[in-house]
Design a protein around this motif. Sequence first.
Motif, PDB file in Angstrom:
ATOM      1  N   ARG A  67      -3.395  43.337  62.725  1.00 42.56           N
ATOM      2  CA  ARG A  67      -3.010  43.297  63.950  1.00 42.56           C
ATOM      3  C   ARG A  67      -2.191  44.091  64.683  1.00 42.56           C
ATOM      4  NH1 ARG A  67       0.772  38.359  64.689  1.00 42.56           N
ATOM      5  NH2 ARG A  67       0.017  39.425  66.712  1.00 42.56           N
ATOM      6  N   ALA A  68      -1.377  44.884  63.307  1.00 44.25           N
ATOM      7  CA  ALA A  68      -1.776  46.227  64.095  1.00 44.25           C
ATOM      8  C   ALA A  68      -2.184  47.681  64.363  1.00 44.25           C
ATOM      9  CB  ALA A  68      -0.117  47.041  62.187  1.00 44.25           C
ATOM     10  N   LEU A 104      -2.950  49.905  67.526  1.00 47.07           N
ATOM     11  CA  LEU A 104      -3.398  51.031  68.027  1.00 47.07           C
ATOM     12  C   LEU A 104      -3.545  51.582  68.905  1.00 47.07           C
ATOM     13  CD1 LEU A 104      -1.176  51.959  64.354  1.00 47.07           C
ATOM     14  CD2 LEU A 104      -0.045  52.027  66.881  1.00 47.07           C
ATOM     15  N   ARG A 105      -5.473  50.587  68.461  1.00 51.68           N
ATOM     16  CA  ARG A 105      -6.236  50.842  69.126  1.00 51.68           C
ATOM     17  C   ARG A 105      -6.179  50.946  70.653  1.00 51.68           C
ATOM     18  NH1 ARG A 105      -7.456  50.749  63.928  1.00 51.68           N
ATOM     19  NH2 ARG A 105      -8.681  52.692  62.713  1.00 51.68           N
TER      20      ARG A 105
END
Length: 419
Positions: free
Chosen positions: A229-230, A234-235
Amino acid sequence: MRPAEAAVPAGSRAAGATGVPPRERGRAWGRVGAGGTPSGGRTPSAPAGAATPHRHRATALHPGAWWLWALALGTAATRTTNPLLLTLLVTVSAYVVVTRRPHAPWSRSYGAFVKLALAVLLIRLLFTTVLGSPVPGTHTLLTLPEVPLPDWAQGIRLGGRVTAEGLAFALYDAMKLATLLICVGAANALANPSRLLKSLPGALYEMGVAVVVALTFAPNLIADVQRLRAARRLRGRPDRGLRGLLQVGLPVLEGALERSVALAAAMDARGYGRTADVPAPVRRTTAALTLGGLLGVCAGTYGLLTAAGGTYGVPVLLAGVAAAVAGLWLGGRRTVRTRYRPDRWDARAWLVTASGVAVAALLFLAAARDPAALHPGVVPLVAPTLPLWPAAAVLVGLLPAFVTPAPDPAPKTAVKEPS
């Protein structure tokens, strides 16, 4: 060749960045102290008084002793509805948990059980207030609007009078269940679950391994979900909703499948699942003893929890436990395995178990000799009193706080200096 590599001799490059040969570096890293740093490195080693895992394992109490102690306290709680005695039982278990609970993630479950016990109390009082109580009372606290019900719902009412006698009866009965839940929570907070599963008999070996693997892989799944999920955030991609769930769930399942296949190959290489050749009559006897023992334990436990089954509850429970133990012992003959560093059942484990059993036995005796003291009346409503020698018997449950070793202090997190 880069200039940094040219300045280093060939033998030093083979030894690694530290300039220590691989064999010596392996020996240095083998001497790891309590803080996780090699004793031969620049980081100072752990102090001499720090507890190592081997020494902690040698001094730790057997997890089965904690469970027997807590279940004995819970059994004692089923013999009384005196709120003062039940409060004393909760206080005894809480004091032992506070003084002997280790600093581990699984030991924080005690607070959840306390909250569950409080929820049981509130729900029972709410149901008594709304649905009424079968206990007649003369002290009316409030009167709620009563909803008329059809004839087929006789014996059930919604609203009406709320009496002090009915609330007192519901409170006493709910406190008994709440105390039992808190005692179980004390066992969960004191006994290491992985060590307890390793202490299972041979007949339950496969189930214990499955639970250990599940407990080991569950944190990995949570870490994978958080990491993916992180990465999606970030994308700039969504990590919520059905689309985000699918695009996060598929990589997590793929990683779990890869770990499962690797674990299965490792377990197969180590001979997991191979059983000894046991005759058919022994297998049938094992199944009959185990099934009959479990049924006896259920019937005996029901007898202990009800007032009408107090005469047959203890004999049936003991017979069921004996049959179940015999079945598990015979079933363990099919499992060919060795136990690595088994937990020892020493004198302290006997003392802890004996203290809990003594509390349960003395309260059983008190309930038979003076039932009025252990079951205060609600019609007419009287204030409960604290019987002296049953209260002294409950205090015997404090023995584990003095005979067991104190837990290791919580590890201090290193504070990084600002660069």
